[in-house]
Design a protein around this motif. Structure first.
Motif, PDB file in Angstrom:
ATOM      1  N   UNK A 134      -0.816  56.670  63.793  1.00  0.00           N
ATOM      2  CA  UNK A 134       0.061  55.511  63.996  1.00  0.00           C
ATOM      3  C   UNK A 134       0.959  55.241  62.783  1.00  0.00           C
ATOM      4  N   UNK A 135       2.252  55.122  63.052  1.00  0.00           N
ATOM      5  CA  UNK A 135       3.212  54.849  61.996  1.00  0.00           C
ATOM      6  C   UNK A 135       3.775  56.079  61.330  1.00  0.00           C
ATOM      7  N   UNK A 136       3.143  57.239  61.536  1.00  0.00           N
ATOM      8  CA  UNK A 136       3.616  58.471  60.913  1.00  0.00           C
ATOM      9  C   UNK A 136       4.703  59.116  61.767  1.00  0.00           C
ATOM     10  N   UNK A 137       5.428  60.053  61.149  1.00  0.00           N
ATOM     11  CA  UNK A 137       6.551  60.670  61.857  1.00  0.00           C
ATOM     12  C   UNK A 137       6.856  62.035  61.271  1.00  0.00           C
TER      13      UNK A 137
ATOM     14  N   UNK B  35       3.195  58.272  56.798  1.00  0.00           N
ATOM     15  CA  UNK B  35       3.816  59.470  56.261  1.00  0.00           C
ATOM     16  C   UNK B  35       4.886  59.993  57.209  1.00  0.00           C
ATOM     17  N   UNK B  36       5.962  60.507  56.616  1.00  0.00           N
ATOM     18  CA  UNK B  36       6.967  61.230  57.382  1.00  0.00           C
ATOM     19  C   UNK B  36       7.171  62.579  56.728  1.00  0.00           C
ATOM     20  N   UNK B  37       7.007  63.653  57.506  1.00  0.00           N
ATOM     21  CA  UNK B  37       7.145  65.013  56.987  1.00  0.00           C
ATOM     22  C   UNK B  37       8.442  65.637  57.509  1.00  0.00           C
TER      23      UNK B  37
ATOM     24  N   UNK C 218       2.761  59.884  66.904  1.00  0.00           N
ATOM     25  CA  UNK C 218       3.619  60.310  65.808  1.00  0.00           C
ATOM     26  C   UNK C 218       5.056  60.342  66.311  1.00  0.00           C
ATOM     27  N   UNK C 219       5.928  59.666  65.603  1.00  0.00           N
ATOM     28  CA  UNK C 219       7.303  59.545  66.049  1.00  0.00           C
ATOM     29  C   UNK C 219       8.166  60.710  65.565  1.00  0.00           C
TER      30      UNK C 219
ATOM     31  N   UNK D  86       3.434  68.050  69.253  1.00  0.00           N
ATOM     32  CA  UNK D  86       2.670  66.900  68.759  1.00  0.00           C
ATOM     33  C   UNK D  86       1.737  66.359  69.843  1.00  0.00           C
ATOM     34  N   UNK D  87       2.214  66.284  71.084  1.00  0.00           N
ATOM     35  CA  UNK D  87       1.367  65.781  72.167  1.00  0.00           C
ATOM     36  C   UNK D  87       0.191  66.705  72.393  1.00  0.00           C
TER      37      UNK D  87
END
Length: 453
Positions: free
Chosen positions: A248-251, A221-223, A278-279, A270-271
């Motif tokens: 993993x893979x989300x952003x 998912x990307x929000x 999350x990217x 995010x950290x």
């Protein structure tokens, strides 16, 4: 609209005259860029594959003749010489993905004069637009320094076909994928896209929007987090991703504002939420200048999505390109117009290490440390091999880029390499110029075509 009638009218009027005068001898035309646009240290050759497809299909039908006749206000019978004319010539060209510089032929066409003349306009539209956009996209690759890039240009491209070309050219120079569904399906490249601000606005809150989106899509998912307040949007995204155990893979995507500062703030949030995997994707008016600035600043951006400015090559949207006759019926010819002088005869470009190119005559032998750039890609109107792949073009681009001088790599104030002319080409140019000037001085009726000694 027929591809054949997609041309400038003077191509048709000249071809009609050539045919009526019995001028069927072979002619060689060279397509080249006179000068690189400001801010460019190199160009990426592109557009050859569509151009060859066009030449393979080229044929003047009865419908085309009627269209030509209509705009010329002539009877179709007056254009009978054009009917069923096909392209039966030879094309030598620089393969897509290779770097090229000012004065170097991107391609040369040798065919009966009328055939070679009629294809000029379409070849220029393909080669110029696509080389300009590919070169802009390539500079984004240089600026990103290994970070992935995505093409988001379709919605503001100069039409659907231009958007398809931009997606293809991005893939050619190494973009990770495109938002363009048609391009992804046709070209077999990855597609990317999640939500717009309107999607978030349609729900009572950002968190409601993110949860609804997650229910509809398994992910990753990307929000989009900057519809209202970016900090609040990031925190809402973090809650949803944390609750769903989606990492993993989300952003998240940042699309406006001070992207560097917002990326740092978002990374911290995010950290702190335990979502280090999350990217952060950045978009919104980006090109190589903005990307380079963000990379230099150390902004924690993982992926750049570039759109409008790249898809239309905003700072250099056209090339000062030409398609000029350089030989006819065995004679080398040249143009002497002020600031538009051309070099005579069919040519080859030899690339030495470090992109120290030499523009030479076609029949010259390459220097010991050089390779020829132009290859024969069409003979007798037929392609000499299967269509080239994007992967092969990308490999050529990466190999040439690796040997490009650092001064040409620069995003700001690059210095493009200047090709040299071979001694034989310089001598022939002087000879042909002298013959033309002598003919002009001799007065009317003198043959002004320079003939090789």
């Amino acid at each position: 609209m027929s591809e054949t009638t997609t041309t400038d009218l003077y191509e048709v009027t000249m071809a009609m005259s050539y045919l009526r005068e019995g001028m069927h001898a072979p002619a060689t035309f060279s397509l080249f860029v006179r000068e690189l646009p400001p801010g460019r240290g190199f160009l990426v050759a592109a557009g050859l594959e569509p151009a060859l497809g066009y030449l393979s299909r080229f044929r003047i039908t009865s419908d085309d003749v009627r269209e030509f006749a209509r705009v010329l206000h002539r009877a179709p019978g007056a254009l009978a010489d054009l009917l069923d004319l096909r392209f039966k010539g030879e094309v030598r060209a620089v393969p897509e993905g290779r770097l090229v510089f000012a004065g170097e032929p991107l391609l040369e066409v040798t065919a009966p004069l009328a055939q070679a003349q009629l294809v000029e306009t379409y070849l220029l539209t393909q080669m110029c637009h696509q080389t300009a956009v590919a070169s802009k996209a390539a500079r984004c690759v240089v600026a990103a320094r290994g970070r992935p890039l995505w093409d988001f240009s379709l919605r503001r491209a100069h039409g659907p076909q231009a958007g398809l070309q931009a997606a293809r050219l991005g893939a050619l120079v190494g973009f990770a994928g495109t938002s363009n569904v048609a391009a992804a399906a046709e070209l077999g490249i990855p597609a990317s896209g999640t939500m717009a601000h309107s999607y978030v606005q349609a729900f009572a809150s950002e968190e409601d929007a993110f949860r609804a989106f997650a229910r509809a899509h398994p992910g990753p998912l990307t929000f989009l987090v900057d519809t209202y307040d970016t900090e609040a949007g990031v925190m809402a995204a973090a809650r949803v991703l944390g609750d769903l155990r989606r990492g993993p893979g989300c952003a998240i995507r940042l699309d406006s504002g001070d992207l560097g500062a917002l990326a740092r703030q978002s990374r911290s949030l995010l950290d702190a939420a335990g979502l280090r995997d999350v990217q952060i994707i950045a978009s919104g008016g980006l090109d190589e200048y903005a990307v380079a600035s963000l990379v230099r600043s150390g902004a924690p951006i993982d992926v750049f999505a570039v759109g409008t400015r790249v898809g239309v090559a905003a700072d250099a949207p056209y090339l000062d390109a030409a398609y000029k006759l350089v030989a006819y019926d065995g004679d080398p010819v040249m143009k002497l117009s002020s600031a538009k002088v051309t070099a005579p005869a069919a040519k080859q470009v030899f690339r030495r290490p470090g992109c120290r190119d030499v523009i030479a005559l076609l029949d010259e032998e390459p220097p010991g440390d050089a390779e020829p750039l132009l290859t024969t890609v069409m003979r007798d109107g037929e392609r000499t091999g299967p269509p080239g792949s994007l992967a092969a073009a990308r490999a050529r681009f990466e190999a040439d880029l690796a040997q490009l001088p650092a001064s040409a790599h620069r995003i700001e104030a690059p210095e493009a390499p200047l090709p040299a002319a071979s001694a034989r080409l310089r001598a022939l140019t002087t000879e042909v110029r002298g013959r033309i000037q002598a003919a002009l001085a001799a007065g009317p009726g003198t043959n002004a075509r320079g003939r090789r000694s």
